[in-house]
Each structure stands twice: as C-alpha cells, then as structure tokens.
Design an enzyme around this catalytic site. Structure first.
Site, PDB file in Angstrom:
ATOM      1  N   TYR A   1      56.292  29.145  46.094  1.00  0.00           N
ATOM      2  CA  TYR A   1      55.179  29.015  47.040  1.00  0.00           C
ATOM      3  C   TYR A   1      54.264  27.842  46.637  1.00  0.00           C
ATOM      4  O   TYR A   1      53.980  27.662  45.445  1.00  0.00           O
ATOM      5  CB  TYR A   1      54.386  30.332  47.075  1.00  0.00           C
ATOM      6  CG  TYR A   1      53.144  30.272  47.909  1.00  0.00           C
ATOM      7  CD1 TYR A   1      53.224  30.258  49.290  1.00  0.00           C
ATOM      8  CD2 TYR A   1      51.886  30.200  47.317  1.00  0.00           C
ATOM      9  CE1 TYR A   1      52.070  30.185  50.065  1.00  0.00           C
ATOM     10  CE2 TYR A   1      50.732  30.129  48.089  1.00  0.00           C
ATOM     11  CZ  TYR A   1      50.835  30.122  49.461  1.00  0.00           C
ATOM     12  OH  TYR A   1      49.701  30.048  50.219  1.00  0.00           O
TER      13      TYR A   1
ATOM     14  N   LYS B   1      49.945  39.004  53.790  1.00  0.00           N
ATOM     15  CA  LYS B   1      51.055  38.843  54.735  1.00  0.00           C
ATOM     16  C   LYS B   1      51.518  40.209  55.260  1.00  0.00           C
ATOM     17  O   LYS B   1      50.746  40.887  55.909  1.00  0.00           O
ATOM     18  CB  LYS B   1      52.177  38.053  54.055  1.00  0.00           C
ATOM     19  CG  LYS B   1      51.706  36.843  53.252  1.00  0.00           C
ATOM     20  CD  LYS B   1      51.120  35.731  54.120  1.00  0.00           C
ATOM     21  CE  LYS B   1      50.376  34.684  53.308  1.00  0.00           C
ATOM     22  NZ  LYS B   1      51.133  34.023  52.257  1.00  0.00           N
TER      23      LYS B   1
ATOM     24  N   ASP C   1      57.719  37.226  42.990  1.00  0.00           N
ATOM     25  CA  ASP C   1      56.851  37.245  44.180  1.00  0.00           C
ATOM     26  C   ASP C   1      57.638  37.913  45.302  1.00  0.00           C
ATOM     27  O   ASP C   1      58.610  37.360  45.802  1.00  0.00           O
ATOM     28  CB  ASP C   1      56.467  35.796  44.526  1.00  0.00           C
ATOM     29  CG  ASP C   1      55.514  35.691  45.709  1.00  0.00           C
ATOM     30  OD1 ASP C   1      55.525  36.596  46.569  1.00  0.00           O
ATOM     31  OD2 ASP C   1      54.780  34.689  45.784  1.00  0.00           O
TER      32      ASP C   1
ATOM     33  N   ARG D   1      33.976  45.963  38.813  1.00  0.00           N
ATOM     34  CA  ARG D   1      34.978  44.957  38.410  1.00  0.00           C
ATOM     35  C   ARG D   1      36.076  45.621  37.592  1.00  0.00           C
ATOM     36  O   ARG D   1      37.252  45.356  37.761  1.00  0.00           O
ATOM     37  CB  ARG D   1      34.333  43.813  37.608  1.00  0.00           C
ATOM     38  CG  ARG D   1      35.376  42.878  37.001  1.00  0.00           C
ATOM     39  CD  ARG D   1      34.845  41.514  36.563  1.00  0.00           C
ATOM     40  NE  ARG D   1      33.517  41.549  35.991  1.00  0.00           N
ATOM     41  CZ  ARG D   1      33.214  42.038  34.766  1.00  0.00           C
ATOM     42  NH1 ARG D   1      34.176  42.496  33.981  1.00  0.00           N
ATOM     43  NH2 ARG D   1      31.977  42.050  34.343  1.00  0.00           N
TER      44      ARG D   1
HETATM   45  C1  LIG Z   1      50.758  33.345  51.081  1.00  0.00           C
HETATM   46  C2  LIG Z   1      51.618  33.451  49.872  1.00  0.00           C
HETATM   47  C3  LIG Z   1      51.064  33.443  48.588  1.00  0.00           C
HETATM   48  C4  LIG Z   1      49.579  33.257  48.344  1.00  0.00           C
HETATM   49  O1  LIG Z   1      48.854  34.338  48.787  1.00  0.00           O
HETATM   50  P1  LIG Z   1      47.312  34.239  49.267  1.00  0.00           P
HETATM   51  O2  LIG Z   1      47.013  35.623  49.674  1.00  0.00           O
HETATM   52  O3  LIG Z   1      47.278  33.242  50.385  1.00  0.00           O
HETATM   53  O4  LIG Z   1      46.528  33.764  48.106  1.00  0.00           O
HETATM   54  C5  LIG Z   1      51.917  33.599  47.518  1.00  0.00           C
HETATM   55  N1  LIG Z   1      53.249  33.733  47.689  1.00  0.00           N
HETATM   56  C6  LIG Z   1      53.808  33.711  48.910  1.00  0.00           C
HETATM   57  C7  LIG Z   1      55.285  33.872  49.030  1.00  0.00           C
HETATM   58  C8  LIG Z   1      53.023  33.581  50.039  1.00  0.00           C
HETATM   59  O5  LIG Z   1      53.590  33.564  51.246  1.00  0.00           O
END
Ligand SMILES: *Cc1c(COP(=O)(O)O)cnc(C)c1O
Length: 405
Positions: free
Chosen positions: A125, A222, A197, A73
């Site tokens: 998001y 993604k 982000d 961890r």
């Molecule tokens: C998908 C997404 C998230 C969340 O990510 P997860 O891996 O699904 O928890 C956060 N920000 C954006 C812009 C996203 O497309």
C-alpha cells in the site's frame, strides 16, 4: 410478553470484566460471531449496543484497587469492545484499535529496532511504502522490497539482521497473491515475525493467523467500516506476548481510535458478511461482463481462473472480495470513463456500500514514479473498481455507457 422477561436472569449484571471471550463463542460460525461477539449487549443495562463511553478518565474509588480502565489512551470500554470483536473475528489473542490504518501499521512497525531488516512485498500500500522509505529508513530500519508471488525472492532477501516479513494479499491495485502459509512456514524456521495487511479480504474471507501470521493489520476504513464514514485501523496479535508488546506501543504512540468512531465501526462490522457476499456476487458478474468485451486490455481479479494467483488464493481464502482492476487501453480512455460514470464515487478508498472507482496512477500510486508504476502493471489505462451494493445490472449499464460513449 414483555421483552424483559426473556432477560430476567441477571446475566447482564455480571460485575467481571466484559472482555473475556467464552470458549463457546470461538467455535461458532463466522456470521454468528459478527452479531454475537460479546459486546453486543451492554452488561449494565441490557441495551442493544455498546455504550459510547465518551470519557477521557475514570474515577478511582480506591487508588490501591484502580478500575480496569484508568485513562482512555490506555483503555476505554467502547474501544475494548471493538478490540475484543476484531480479535474474535481474526482468531487472535489481542485486538487493537487505531485512528487509521496507517496508525495501526506504523505502530506495528515499531516492534522493530534500529539496525533490523524487514522484507516487504513490493506492491505494498502506498502509505506503507511512504512510511518505510521516508521515515523508518531514517530510523535505520533496512527494507527489501520483493515480488512476494515468488517465494524464492522472499528467501533470497534474508539477511543476518532480518527480523520480519510484511505481506499484503491480494495486493493493490493488481491483486497479486502471496502464499501466506508458505511464507509463514519459512519465516518461522528463521524466527522472523510475520505481519499481514488483510484489508482487502477482511477476516470474513481470510484469516491469516490460522495460516501462521503473527500480526494482522487492517485499514478498517474500508470493508470493515464499510460506509465511507469512518477512518480507523485495527491490529490483532497471534500471541499474548505480542499482544503485550503492541499494547505498550499503542499506549506510547497514543494514536488510538476515539469512542464514537469505535462505535461506528462496530455498527458497520455487524453487516460485514451480508455486504461481502453481496458485493462479491456482483463483482463476479461484472468480471464476466468485462471479460466478454474486446476493448478491455486486462482484468485483475483473483476470482478469474486465469489470474496467476487464483489457485493459491483459493487455498487460503474463502472468497475473492469485490475489488477488481481493469485496463481500458489508455490514459485518455480511463479519463473518459472516470468523467462519464454516474453511479460510482470517483475517489480514493474502497470497501464501501457505494461503488468506488479510482484511478491508481494519479490517486493511490501517484507518488510512485511512472517507470516503477509501469513495471508493476499500473498502466495509464488502469482503473480500480470497488464494487458496492447497487444492483449489478445498473453498475454494468453505467460502465457500458461510460466505455462506449
Ligand atoms: C487504505 C489502506 C491502508 C491505509 O489505511 P488508512 O485507514 O487510510 O490509514 C492500508 N492498507 C491498505 C491495503 C489500504 O487499502
């Protein structure tokens, strides 16, 4: 010549920590960094990928001199390789890997304390919106949502207890653009922490730390992972001090990424450049094609000169990415397209080798009331397409038959 001869200089047998990034590595081109990131060779054996250290704990030969990693961890060599990899790519000091993008984002928000205030982009998001409005609000963290395309709105939201600004650019699903440098410059004057982000652009096209951002966050599920087969989140800090704070939070919450998923993510990231350039080219073609059709009400893509954020985006990023949204006029017509397309996956998510078509009103933005959706341009006819690596001619032909039938 045997492969070994090239490698007979013992350079894999250095006993030191594998993680320090040599200065020369920082100055290399991005595509080179993607392949030669420091963890591409196993130091112990010369193996051509980082081993998956499937271990929860580590034997301590001498308890007075504990090994670098003592419990997974707190740290795991496979995860460390990934964490150093993303830190190198984003140009930050420390990287952190989490079980999902939301785990990374949630953990970062816990840098804030009760009674503090954060300014957040209004088209954040959906999962982040949920975290802020149903959980962090209970922890007495105050939130202001503002239209970040307008710097005056950001400035106007400042309160005596404001601690941080949270950005997302381009945003989802209407790809609004925030001027990153303008926000960080203002934030610095007010001693505010800035978070961004960077999921849609990835460091391949946008490196927020170079624009003054303190913490970069990713849903690595993604584009970074890129194959719709791993859920992961990453964070990178601009300073060692922030790195220490985030490390403590990561270790305390414990929502770390397991070694197998770390490996899978690194495997995907190596082709980031090739994937991003291919799908961006296709997206540009697809955008042009959509633009030529009279039955498309609106197109949202920062690469189009008429996109309101085009100029700001060009100044802060080196590409436009491969997420494009467009309005086909009505919910009925959107449903028709979703029912009839043959190639794209009809699904939540984006950034993969396969194209993914999604319907924000019932998928990513379902939790948002219809009224708020309408205000944000998330109309019933809106579709969001993440363009993958298929032949673009086939994608266009498929969309054409779905729209025309
Ligand atoms: C998908 C997404 C998230 C969340 O990510 P997860 O891996 O699904 O928890 C956060 N920000 C954006 C812009 C996203 O497309």
């Amino acid at each position: 010549m045997s492969g070994n001869q090239e490698h007979n200089d013992n350079r894999y047998h250095s006993s030191g920590r594998q993680t320090a990034v040599p200065v020369s590595q920082q100055t290399r081109g991005f595509d080179t960094k993607l392949i030669h990131f420091g963890g591409e060779i196993d130091r112990a054996t010369g193996a051509s990928s980082v081993p998956i250290y499937q271990a929860s704990t580590f034997h301590q030969e001498d308890i007075l001199n504990p090994p670098l990693h003592d419990y997974s961890r707190s740290g795991n060599p496979t995860r460390q390789a990934l964490e150093d990899y993303i830190a190198l790519l984003e140009g930050g000091t420390n990287g952190f890997a989490f079980a999902s993008g939301m785990a990374a984002i949630s953990t970062a928000f816990f840098l804030l304390s009760a009674g503090e205030h954060v300014i957040v982009t209004e088209d954040v998001y959906g999962g982040t919106y949920r975290l802020l409005t149903t959980i962090l609000n209970r922890m007495n963290i105050e939130i202001s949502f503002v239209d970040m395309t307008n710097l005056e709105q950001v400035k106007g939201a400042l309160r005596p207890n404001t601690r941080a600004v949270y950005m997302e650019t381009p945003s989802n699903p209407t790809l609004k653009i925030t001027d990153i440098h303008a926000v960080t410059e203002w934030a610095r004057e007010h001693h505010l922490l800035t978070l961004l982000d960077n999921t849609f652009m990835t460091p391949y096209y946008q490196r927020p730390i170079e624009l003054g951002v303190d913490i970069v966050l990713h849903s690595a599920t993604k584009f970074l992972g890129g194959h719709s087969d791993v859920l992961a989140g990453l964070a990178v800090t601009r300073t060692e001090q922030l790195g220490k704070q985030l490390k403590q939070l990561q270790n305390s919450f414990g929502s770390v990424l397991g070694p197998q998923d770390c490996w899978l993510l690194m495997r995907g990231m190596k082709t980031l450049g090739a994937r991003m350039t291919h799908s961006e080219k296709s997206t540009a073609k697809l955008a042009e094609w959509l633009r030529g059709r009279s039955d498309i009400e609106r197109i949202y893509y920062p690469g189009l000169p008429e996109h309101p954020g085009h100029e700001v985006h060009v100044n802060q990023s080196t590409g436009f990415g491969s997420v494009i949204s467009f309005d086909v006029g009505s919910g009925e017509r959107a449903k028709q397209v979703l029912d009839r397309v043959q190639l794209p996956l009809v699904a939540v998510s984006l950034g993969a080798v396969e194209s993914i078509l999604s319907y924000p009103p019932t998928m990513s933005h379902a939790a948002m009331g219809a009224g708020v959706r309408a205000e944000r341009g998330i109309t019933d006819g809106l579709l969001r397409l993440s363009v993958g690596l298929e032949d673009v001619e086939d994608l266009i032909a498929d969309l054409e038959q779905a729209l025309d039938s």
